[in-house]
Motif scaffolding. Structure first.
Motif, PDB file in Angstrom:
ATOM      1  N   UNK A 220       0.820  -1.121  -0.120  1.00  0.00           N
ATOM      2  CA  UNK A 220       0.272   0.041  -0.210  1.00  0.00           C
ATOM      3  C   UNK A 220       0.930   1.284  -0.041  1.00  0.00           C
TER       4      UNK A 220
ATOM      5  N   UNK B 113       3.857   1.322  -1.522  1.00  0.00           N
ATOM      6  CA  UNK B 113       4.554   1.167  -2.901  1.00  0.00           C
ATOM      7  C   UNK B 113       3.651   1.834  -3.860  1.00  0.00           C
ATOM      8  N   UNK B 114       2.420   1.713  -3.816  1.00  0.00           N
ATOM      9  CA  UNK B 114       1.749   1.890  -5.143  1.00  0.00           C
ATOM     10  C   UNK B 114       0.220   2.660  -4.964  1.00  0.00           C
ATOM     11  N   UNK B 115      -0.120   2.726  -3.447  1.00  0.00           N
ATOM     12  CA  UNK B 115      -1.567   3.579  -3.547  1.00  0.00           C
ATOM     13  C   UNK B 115      -1.539   5.024  -3.347  1.00  0.00           C
TER      14      UNK B 115
END
Lengths: 462, 462
Positions: free
Chosen positions: A127, A129-131
């Motif tokens: 979460x 890393x990429x949200x």
């Protein structure tokens, strides 16, 4: 990079040719091997040369788009306006000296703590890393901030804090919420040049309040409020940019009384808080965020690459600012960025790091002030904290003229008038002491001053 | 988190008490252990509980600022406007289902490649870790972008590319440069809801162009241009948001002819480019960036946390945009962010990752369309790419009403009218197929539809 490009252009190096080794070329150019490594890396990124495993770098034969060659530098013919210093220093190459820039050299930053925090991110949750993250930005960092504020005597809840993309974006959002085209906003004269650039982008009327060694001139401030009915006043209380001085308690109290009486909101940019070595009163603390909005960022003390700013303000203002940040950036700052900042702030080393920075700065301010004095360049005040010296040049030298001519020596200065709404600081120059470590800075000024004096003498001899 | 807070509030857990173990509490709550880990971590960040090495989590006794408790969610009483979906979905907790949100679940993102890139950052140069970077953003990433553009038939030099903080910020900067308060800007009707939120923040007049299955209705477009004299038109050519359809070559040509004739600039938001499975014409390519500005970002395909957008445009526009970005954000996007994106794009795995995503999406679109059809919810077109299905609800169900009532089921929907300037999409709903993996989404709709039909029947029975 230029030397290699020229050799390729002159066909001294043709496609398939091997470049000189790093060591050899460092000798030729009288540069450090790390500078050459950097130059080669950039040429690789541009596709001009390519590495072959274990055997050096080769010319690829790919030609550069012609415009790219000219891109690295902002043309020097550009007007010396508030954008000038920003663009020159942001786009300068690593060999340029930047006594005019507004940040610490990269070796002064807490790079080890940053590396550690990035390793933790690499091991951490998906979460992060990429949200997108939440609209106010990570609660973890907001809690750390409110704990810091509480230490300074300001109690606010984390939901009165909005994290933003940068300190500049914080001011931008506030202007978007509170100011309309044609409104008047007060700044200090002199003030951080980008406040002017930002306000101009909003087509806002800018009025300067004369700045004294203890803060803005409160008598002038009162008259200007009555005359101009401004919406906002933007200032630094600690380590005022560019003068390096700080607000006195008397001035702080007077400012707040005047603002409250006329319903003026104050934006207190606390970006230099962690450089503070003596206790300076804060408008946000005295006022309790009723008429004051506190903003800040981590760019000067922690990292300008891991960028994040914040706004602490009344709950009703925060609600409007959140919507504006969603509309214009879709959400708050990156979870990765806020996680890294929280990690570094929370790690035990940050406080020690800042104490060491403060110690180094105290020494550096003294050394640089002495060297400047030898050239007849005198500080307007002797700052107790921070990395700026706001100085008067000798013999009526014009700082804009010096700044433009210094470009030929590959040195970027910050001439006084880029900070001055009234354009009354032509004999002043802001020096960043941490960027004055090479003698070349002083030598270049000496030669420029002498040239000017010579031509003066020559003229008067006519 | 709520359950733990309630136990503390009810003094079932008092300061010093040990919390249930992760496994045990997961059983109690019928949640996965990873959800509990996440909840505990957040409570730790809030200071409510604290871990003790090797022996679980303990109640700290620190009380939360009262406002924080209410903060996580945007109040549901808020108007269902273009901000509604953004704020609901950005601030939702991990247990919320989000068929209305505009992004892929975090497990679909290239997290391994991101981890690898962050490890490289942690080992890399200080300048990436802590410097501001250049005003246009890292040349390495700009070159990768221009190489991608060249593959698609658009030749531009890297200095015609400006990296921005996000795709939204790209549109924001363009509006700041080209549009003034009261000017008219065209969008598709329906269009991505945040275009409306953004344009409203600029106090711009918004006019919608009816959207067909092959792009905007060109006859309506022509009449509107003549009548409204708009400054800009903002659109998606590939995987149009919310409809999922794409531009036909005929419509593309007609749009460009009309725009060129009336000196209208087009902003082509290419954010879904990497989802494209069939060849779709691009306005930017056909026009060669004369009357078209291409923007995009990596938030949908790579990471929304590692956020960065771009603008590719005519050189004269880029110069103005750079100054605006310096004034409002002080410089381009973070060097760390651009380095990570460049690393992932350059790494061999990204292309494979996107092919896999396209395959999964093709399957997912079919499965979800079938399940929706069972409920009488029919897609307006059958998209060839992307993750959106734009659907009509059965029996004149009102999608805003359904979205508001779904909040009670902890489900966030995107009702049609938040996308529609003319408010003519009340019977439509946008579904993100990747966020429809739990049966609960369909079951909730079924119950809501039945309730509505029942009350209808009841009413007609009166």
């Amino acid at each position: 990079m230029e030397a290699i490009r020229q050799r390729i252009a002159a066909r001294a190096l043709v496609p398939g040719d091997r470049l000189p080794s790093i060591r050899q070329f460092a000798k030729t150019m009288r540069a450090s091997p790390s500078t050459i490594v950097q130059a080669y890396d950039r040429l690789v990124a541009e596709g001009v040369i390519a590495p072959r495993l274990g055997s050096g770098f080769y010319v690829t034969g790919r030609t550069l788009p012609p415009l790219l060659l000219a891109e690295a530098h902002t043309p020097t013919t550009r007007a010396v306006d508030p954008f000038w210093v920003s663009r020159q220093s942001l786009d300068s190459d690593p060999t340029t000296l930047k006594p005019g820039c507004g940040w610490l050299p990269t070796e002064w930053m807490p790079n080890d703590a940053l590396r550690k925090a990035f390793r933790a991110v690499a091991r951490g949750e998906n979460s992060i890393l990429s949200e997108y993250g939440s609209t106010r930005g990570a609660v973890r960092l907001r809690r750390l901030l409110t704990a810091q504020f509480a230490e300074g005597g300001l109690d606010v809840s984390p939901d009165q804090v909005l994290l933003t993309g940068s300190g500049t974006q914080a001011v931008d959002l506030i202007c978007r919420l509170l100011v309309r085209r044609g409104d008047t906003v007060l700044v200090d004269d002199p003030c951080y040049f980008n406040f002017q650039a930002l306000l101009r982008a909003h087509e806002i009327r800018i009025v300067g309040v004369p700045y004294t060694a203890t803060g803005p001139d409160t008598e002038a401030f009162e008259q200007i409020i009555l005359r101009e009915k401004p919406r906002l006043y933007i200032t630094n209380s600690v380590v005022h940019n560019p003068t390096g001085s700080s607000l006195s308690p008397q001035t702080a109290f007077r400012l707040l009384s005047l603002s409250a009486a006329s319903n003026l909101l104050i934006v207190e940019d606390d970006i230099f808080a962690d450089f503070e070595t003596t206790l300076v009163p804060r408008l946000a603390v005295m006022d309790g965020l009723e008429h004051v909005i506190r903003i800040g960022s981590f760019s000067k003390t922690l990292s300008a690459s891991v960028r994040c700013g914040y706004i602490a303000a009344r709950q009703d203002l925060i609600a409007g600012l959140i919507d504006l940040q969603v509309a214009t950036s879709f959400g708050g700052p990156s979870p990765v960025i806020t996680e890294v900042i929280a990690d570094v702030l929370k790690g035990g080393s940050y406080r020690k790091h800042m104490l060491e920075i403060q110690r180094r700065l105290g020494k550096s301010r003294k050394v640089v002030a002495c060297k400047l004095e030898d050239l007849g360049i005198l500080p307007w005040v002797e700052p107790k904290s921070g990395f700026y010296l706001w100085c008067r040049l000798p013999d009526g030298q014009d700082s804009t003229d010096i700044a433009v001519r210094s470009m030929a020596d590959n040195i970027i200065h910050a001439p006084g008038n880029v900070f001055s709404v009234s354009q009354s600081a032509s004999s002043f120059m802001r020096f960043n002491v941490t960027q004055c470590e090479e003698e070349r800075v002083f030598h270049s000024l000496e030669v420029l001053f002498a040239g000017r004096s010579l031509s003066k003498t020559a003229k008067s001899g006519l």
